[in-house]
Scaffold this motif. Structure first.
Motif, PDB file in Angstrom:
ATOM      1  N   TYR A  97      -7.899   3.672   0.171  1.00 23.60           N
ATOM      2  CA  TYR A  97      -7.653   4.414  -1.071  1.00 23.60           C
ATOM      3  C   TYR A  97      -8.596   5.607  -1.232  1.00 23.60           C
ATOM      4  O   TYR A  97      -8.429   6.402  -2.151  1.00 23.60           O
ATOM      5  CB  TYR A  97      -7.765   3.486  -2.275  1.00 23.60           C
ATOM      6  N   THR A  98      -9.575   5.719  -0.363  1.00 20.08           N
ATOM      7  CA  THR A  98     -10.435   6.897  -0.328  1.00 20.08           C
ATOM      8  C   THR A  98     -10.373   7.471   1.077  1.00 20.08           C
ATOM      9  O   THR A  98     -10.636   6.769   2.054  1.00 20.08           O
ATOM     10  CB  THR A  98     -11.893   6.556  -0.682  1.00 20.08           C
ATOM     11  N   TYR A 130       0.836  -1.202   0.000  1.00 24.40           N
ATOM     12  CA  TYR A 130       0.000   0.000   0.000  1.00 24.40           C
ATOM     13  C   TYR A 130       0.867   1.247   0.000  1.00 24.40           C
ATOM     14  O   TYR A 130       1.841   1.323   0.749  1.00 24.40           O
ATOM     15  CB  TYR A 130      -0.899  -0.016   1.238  1.00 24.40           C
ATOM     16  N   PRO A 131       0.544   2.238  -0.838  1.00 27.89           N
ATOM     17  CA  PRO A 131      -0.525   2.242  -1.846  1.00 27.89           C
ATOM     18  C   PRO A 131       0.008   1.804  -3.208  1.00 27.89           C
ATOM     19  O   PRO A 131       1.081   2.212  -3.627  1.00 27.89           O
ATOM     20  CB  PRO A 131      -0.950   3.702  -1.862  1.00 27.89           C
ATOM     21  N   LEU A 186      -2.240  11.823  -5.308  1.00 32.27           N
ATOM     22  CA  LEU A 186      -3.330  11.988  -4.353  1.00 32.27           C
ATOM     23  C   LEU A 186      -4.295  12.997  -4.959  1.00 32.27           C
ATOM     24  O   LEU A 186      -3.977  14.178  -5.062  1.00 32.27           O
ATOM     25  CB  LEU A 186      -2.807  12.470  -2.997  1.00 32.27           C
ATOM     26  N   ASN A 208     -17.498   3.661  -0.521  1.00 32.53           N
ATOM     27  CA  ASN A 208     -16.332   3.038  -1.124  1.00 32.53           C
ATOM     28  C   ASN A 208     -15.804   1.894  -0.256  1.00 32.53           C
ATOM     29  O   ASN A 208     -16.043   1.858   0.953  1.00 32.53           O
ATOM     30  CB  ASN A 208     -15.220   4.083  -1.306  1.00 32.53           C
ATOM     31  N   ARG A 212      -1.856   2.250  -5.990  1.00 37.49           N
ATOM     32  CA  ARG A 212      -2.527   3.075  -7.007  1.00 37.49           C
ATOM     33  C   ARG A 212      -2.844   4.438  -6.379  1.00 37.49           C
ATOM     34  O   ARG A 212      -2.691   4.618  -5.162  1.00 37.49           O
ATOM     35  CB  ARG A 212      -3.801   2.384  -7.500  1.00 37.49           C
ATOM     36  N   GLN A 253       2.715   8.114  -5.226  1.00 40.29           N
ATOM     37  CA  GLN A 253       1.417   7.959  -5.872  1.00 40.29           C
ATOM     38  C   GLN A 253       0.714   9.315  -5.947  1.00 40.29           C
ATOM     39  O   GLN A 253       0.926  10.188  -5.094  1.00 40.29           O
ATOM     40  CB  GLN A 253       0.529   6.981  -5.089  1.00 40.29           C
ATOM     41  N   LEU A 269      -4.635   7.701  -4.669  1.00 43.25           N
ATOM     42  CA  LEU A 269      -5.602   7.849  -3.589  1.00 43.25           C
ATOM     43  C   LEU A 269      -6.534   9.024  -3.877  1.00 43.25           C
ATOM     44  O   LEU A 269      -6.128   9.990  -4.521  1.00 43.25           O
ATOM     45  CB  LEU A 269      -4.906   8.103  -2.246  1.00 43.25           C
ATOM     46  N   ARG A 270      -7.776   8.943  -3.400  1.00 45.46           N
ATOM     47  CA  ARG A 270      -8.742  10.042  -3.501  1.00 45.46           C
ATOM     48  C   ARG A 270      -8.880  10.706  -2.136  1.00 45.46           C
ATOM     49  O   ARG A 270      -9.037  10.023  -1.122  1.00 45.46           O
ATOM     50  CB  ARG A 270     -10.121   9.544  -3.928  1.00 45.46           C
ATOM     51  N   ASP A 287     -10.539   0.342   2.048  1.00 44.82           N
ATOM     52  CA  ASP A 287      -9.201  -0.192   1.785  1.00 44.82           C
ATOM     53  C   ASP A 287      -8.100   0.869   1.924  1.00 44.82           C
ATOM     54  O   ASP A 287      -6.933   0.611   1.644  1.00 44.82           O
ATOM     55  CB  ASP A 287      -9.141  -0.816   0.387  1.00 44.82           C
ATOM     56  N   VAL A 307      -2.807  -0.094   7.680  1.00 46.05           N
ATOM     57  CA  VAL A 307      -2.905   1.015   6.726  1.00 46.05           C
ATOM     58  C   VAL A 307      -3.128   2.327   7.474  1.00 46.05           C
ATOM     59  O   VAL A 307      -2.542   3.361   7.126  1.00 46.05           O
ATOM     60  CB  VAL A 307      -4.032   0.761   5.703  1.00 46.05           C
TER      61      VAL A 307
END
Length: 317
Positions: A83-84, A22-23, A58, A78, A25, A56, A27-28, A81, A258
């Protein structure tokens, strides 16, 4: 029993492996308010550096409305995980007390990961109001009860700060909620409104130009950003503290590994000299604390504000 132990170990190992990659991909970051405001400004400063650290992108998305509820509801739709993320202000566990119509329980469905920056609030006055400091204001309001004060809106930290001030100082004040800080400040400048409670960064330029008077800062000690401004406590309201802050939140269910990683990365950002300088220049006090310290702060804040909210029936309009 052996099977349960194996499952537990496997789950722990899987969580650790997920945290290690992590991460993987972008992130939002969901900001519950409009672009250009304090929450948005702090988020963009901190997230830019954090993205560099993580390697990554953001992506900051503004999701304003309903006192933050729209952004938090989007977060909860969402997968949990990590990522948000969302930004918050103050203790979001109070949201359900302030808005009984929420479709989620902020105290249990949201996890406040780490604070980013403290926002010193100040009480400003029209230059035509015949007071020069908090002691004079207290005496004046006691002789003229019901004086109005403006804030960016109902249930905001500034609104709560005004209610607390009235309660602790024994003053009868009338709240006027605006749609944002700017119109409240403009009405004070135009002498259409005697008082307003706003962020220090917003008030300083108008104070320096002589358009408003700053009567006090709402923290236990003077702000490093403007040490010349006395605290409201110094002005006669002993123990008064209505500071608030911006933080990063995730949904319940995000692996603890995380959450730990995010906290560590945010702390690292806030220890960066350039980031601290940028935040300070923008009128915010960097706020790096341990996870244990933050949880203790959140408990103390809820204990302080819950009785104020209930006693005054403060609700989202």
């Amino acid at each position: 029993m052996k099977r349960r132990t194996f499952v537990s170990i496997a789950a722990t190992a899987g969580s650790f492996a997920f945290a290690q990659e992590y991460p993987a991909r972008p992130l939002r970051i969901l900001v519950p308010y409009t672009p250009g405001g304090g929450t948005d400004t702090v988020a963009r400063i901190v997230m830019k550096k954090m993205g560099e650290q993580l390697g990554q992108a953001l992506i900051v998305e503004n999701k304003p409305g309903a006192g933050g509820a729209i952004a938090y509801a989007e977060l909860l739709r969402n997968k949990p995980d990590g990522y948000t993320l969302t930004t918050g202000s103050g203790n979001i566990s109070l949201l359900n007390l302030l808005n009984s119509k929420l479709s989620f329980d902020a105290a249990t469905d949201l996890v406040q990961v780490a604070p980013m920056a403290k926002v010193p609030i100040v009480l400003i006055a029209s230059k035509k109001l015949p007071v020069a400091n908090m002691a004079e204001l207290i005496a004046h309001v006691k002789q003229n009860p019901g004086m109005s004060y403006g804030t960016p809106g109902p249930t905001t930290p500034q609104h709560l700060a005004g209610v607390l001030l009235g309660s602790m100082a024994g003053l009868t004040l009338t709240h006027v909620g605006y749609r944002g800080t700017a119109p409240a400040v403009q009405d004070v400048i135009g002498d259409h409104l005697p008082l307003a409670i706003v962020g220090l960064a917003t008030a300083i330029p108008f104070a320096h130009s002589g358009q408003v008077k700053v009567l006090g800062v709402g923290s236990l000690k003077r702000s490093e950003l403007a040490p010349e401004i006395p605290t409201i406590a110094e002005g006669g309201v002993k123990g008064y503290d209505a500071s608030y802050w911006y933080d990063i939140c995730v949904a319940k269910g995000v692996p603890q590994t995380v959450v730990n990683r995010l906290h560590a990365e945010i702390t690292k950002v806030l220890e960066n000299a350039d980031v601290r300088k940028t935040l300070t220049a923008a009128g915010f006090e960097p706020m790096a604390v341990t996870q244990a310290e933050y949880q203790s702060m959140l408990r103390a804040e809820r204990a302080k504000w819950e009785p104020v909210i209930r006693a005054n029936n403060i609700q989202m309009e």
